[in-house]
Motif scaffolding. Sequence first.
Motif, PDB file in Angstrom:
ATOM      1  N   ALA A   1       0.835  -1.206   0.000  1.00 57.11           N
ATOM      2  CA  ALA A   1       0.000   0.000   0.000  1.00 57.11           C
ATOM      3  C   ALA A   1       0.868   1.254   0.000  1.00 57.11           C
ATOM      4  CB  ALA A   1      -0.928  -0.001   1.210  1.00 57.11           C
ATOM      5  N   VAL A  49       0.960   4.100  -2.971  1.00 57.89           N
ATOM      6  CA  VAL A  49       0.733   5.527  -2.735  1.00 57.89           C
ATOM      7  C   VAL A  49       1.911   6.349  -3.250  1.00 57.89           C
ATOM      8  CG1 VAL A  49       0.542   7.271  -0.917  1.00 57.89           C
ATOM      9  CG2 VAL A  49      -0.864   5.220  -0.812  1.00 57.89           C
ATOM     10  N   ILE A  91       1.727   6.520  -7.026  1.00 59.44           N
ATOM     11  CA  ILE A  91       0.674   7.423  -7.500  1.00 59.44           C
ATOM     12  C   ILE A  91       1.104   8.873  -7.324  1.00 59.44           C
ATOM     13  CG2 ILE A  91      -1.672   8.242  -7.040  1.00 59.44           C
ATOM     14  CD1 ILE A  91      -2.424   5.338  -6.387  1.00 59.44           C
ATOM     15  N   ARG A  92       1.682   9.194  -6.167  1.00 56.25           N
ATOM     16  CA  ARG A  92       2.083  10.577  -5.905  1.00 56.25           C
ATOM     17  C   ARG A  92       3.229  11.027  -6.799  1.00 56.25           C
ATOM     18  NH1 ARG A  92       0.524  12.977  -0.576  1.00 56.25           N
ATOM     19  NH2 ARG A  92       2.046  14.472  -1.319  1.00 56.25           N
ATOM     20  N   VAL A 137      -3.865   6.715 -11.374  1.00 57.04           N
ATOM     21  CA  VAL A 137      -4.866   6.197 -10.440  1.00 57.04           C
ATOM     22  C   VAL A 137      -5.644   5.029 -11.059  1.00 57.04           C
ATOM     23  CG1 VAL A 137      -6.915   6.792  -9.110  1.00 57.04           C
ATOM     24  CG2 VAL A 137      -5.056   8.412  -9.265  1.00 57.04           C
TER      25      VAL A 137
END
Length: 64
Positions: free
Chosen positions: A12, A16, A19-20, A26
């Motif tokens: 996870a 994240v 994605i950032r 997304v």
Amino acid sequence: MVISLSAALLLAIVLVVMIRSKTIKVGPAIVAALFGFFLASTNMAPDINRFLNSVADTINQIKI
């Protein structure tokens, strides 16, 4: 000092960060998460779990 993280939490965090940093968008991230969710409900889940546990045990036995 030994730090223990679950594989789900580690993945996870990686998701994240990806994605950032715009490494993954997304949409594909949601597809990957759903794939993992549905894969967990198949007959392959226990085999995958045993494999990941054996990899973690092998890494844990490495002495530096």
